[in-house]
Motif scaffolding. Structure first.
Motif, PDB file in Angstrom:
ATOM      1  N   ASP A 218      11.551   9.214  -6.800  1.00  0.00           N
ATOM      2  CA  ASP A 218      10.210   9.749  -7.031  1.00  0.00           C
ATOM      3  C   ASP A 218       9.245   8.660  -7.512  1.00  0.00           C
ATOM      4  O   ASP A 218       8.029   8.860  -7.480  1.00  0.00           O
ATOM      5  CB  ASP A 218      10.243  10.870  -8.063  1.00  0.00           C
ATOM      6  CG  ASP A 218      11.048  12.065  -7.590  1.00  0.00           C
ATOM      7  OD1 ASP A 218      10.947  12.417  -6.400  1.00  0.00           O
ATOM      8  OD2 ASP A 218      11.775  12.644  -8.413  1.00  0.00           O
ATOM      9  N   LEU A 219       9.752   7.543  -7.977  1.00  0.00           N
ATOM     10  CA  LEU A 219       8.931   6.474  -8.527  1.00  0.00           C
ATOM     11  C   LEU A 219       8.750   5.302  -7.559  1.00  0.00           C
ATOM     12  O   LEU A 219       8.151   4.293  -7.906  1.00  0.00           O
ATOM     13  CB  LEU A 219       9.539   5.981  -9.849  1.00  0.00           C
ATOM     14  CG  LEU A 219       9.713   7.078 -10.901  1.00  0.00           C
ATOM     15  CD1 LEU A 219      10.453   6.529 -12.105  1.00  0.00           C
ATOM     16  CD2 LEU A 219       8.370   7.665 -11.296  1.00  0.00           C
ATOM     17  N   ARG A 220       9.250   5.443  -6.360  1.00  0.00           N
ATOM     18  CA  ARG A 220       9.115   4.377  -5.360  1.00  0.00           C
ATOM     19  C   ARG A 220       7.702   4.343  -4.784  1.00  0.00           C
ATOM     20  O   ARG A 220       6.993   5.331  -4.779  1.00  0.00           O
ATOM     21  CB  ARG A 220      10.116   4.572  -4.228  1.00  0.00           C
ATOM     22  CG  ARG A 220      11.547   4.338  -4.655  1.00  0.00           C
ATOM     23  CD  ARG A 220      12.482   4.513  -3.463  1.00  0.00           C
ATOM     24  NE  ARG A 220      13.856   4.350  -3.861  1.00  0.00           N
ATOM     25  CZ  ARG A 220      14.508   3.196  -3.824  1.00  0.00           C
ATOM     26  NH1 ARG A 220      13.906   2.104  -3.405  1.00  0.00           N
ATOM     27  NH2 ARG A 220      15.762   3.126  -4.207  1.00  0.00           N
ATOM     28  N   PHE A 221       7.331   3.179  -4.271  1.00  0.00           N
ATOM     29  CA  PHE A 221       6.041   2.988  -3.622  1.00  0.00           C
ATOM     30  C   PHE A 221       6.174   1.833  -2.635  1.00  0.00           C
ATOM     31  O   PHE A 221       7.137   1.079  -2.672  1.00  0.00           O
ATOM     32  CB  PHE A 221       4.941   2.685  -4.650  1.00  0.00           C
ATOM     33  CG  PHE A 221       5.177   1.415  -5.425  1.00  0.00           C
ATOM     34  CD1 PHE A 221       4.599   0.226  -5.014  1.00  0.00           C
ATOM     35  CD2 PHE A 221       6.002   1.408  -6.544  1.00  0.00           C
ATOM     36  CE1 PHE A 221       4.824  -0.957  -5.718  1.00  0.00           C
ATOM     37  CE2 PHE A 221       6.234   0.244  -7.256  1.00  0.00           C
ATOM     38  CZ  PHE A 221       5.650  -0.940  -6.839  1.00  0.00           C
ATOM     39  N   TYR A 222       5.197   1.713  -1.744  1.00  0.00           N
ATOM     40  CA  TYR A 222       5.204   0.609  -0.776  1.00  0.00           C
ATOM     41  C   TYR A 222       4.514  -0.602  -1.382  1.00  0.00           C
ATOM     42  O   TYR A 222       3.373  -0.513  -1.820  1.00  0.00           O
ATOM     43  CB  TYR A 222       4.521   1.021   0.525  1.00  0.00           C
ATOM     44  CG  TYR A 222       5.359   1.968   1.337  1.00  0.00           C
ATOM     45  CD1 TYR A 222       6.397   1.490   2.128  1.00  0.00           C
ATOM     46  CD2 TYR A 222       5.139   3.334   1.284  1.00  0.00           C
ATOM     47  CE1 TYR A 222       7.194   2.355   2.852  1.00  0.00           C
ATOM     48  CE2 TYR A 222       5.925   4.213   2.010  1.00  0.00           C
ATOM     49  CZ  TYR A 222       6.946   3.717   2.793  1.00  0.00           C
ATOM     50  OH  TYR A 222       7.739   4.576   3.508  1.00  0.00           O
TER      51      TYR A 222
END
Length: 77
Positions: free
Chosen positions: A41-45
Motif C-alpha cells: 500500500d506504500l509503494r509508488f513509481y
C-alpha cells in the motif's frame, strides 16, 4: 484512511487515500472499523518507473474526509 510519507525521495501528495469503508451510524452510535495497511500500500513509481517503497516515518489519518486530524504514526523499516 490516508497516509503521509514524512520524508521521501520525490514529492508526493500530502495525504494519499489508502482505504475506506462506508458505514451508516445513527445519532449517538459508534463502531470500530479495522484497516490493514501493508508495504504494498506504500509503494509508488520512482523517476525510473520502478514500483518501490522507501523506509521511513509515516503518518496515518482516519476520519470522514482528508481534513481529519485523527492521526497516528509508524516507521517502515
Amino acid at each position: 484512511m490516508y497516509t503521509r510519507d514524512i520524508v521521501g525521495s520525490i514529492t508526493r501528495p500530502v495525504k494519499e487515500l489508502k482505504g475506506y469503508k462506508k458505514i451508516f451510524l445513527k445519532a449517538g452510535e459508534s463502531q470500530i472499523i479495522d484497516f490493514t495497511l501493508t508495504v504494498n500500500d506504500l509503494r509508488f513509481y520512482n523517476p525510473s518507473l520502478e514500483y518501490v517503497y522507501e523506509p521511513g516515518d509515516f503518518n496515518v489519518y482516519v476520519g470522514g474526509s482528508s481534513q481529519t486530524t485523527i492521526m497516528s504514526s509508524f516507521v517502515l523499516q
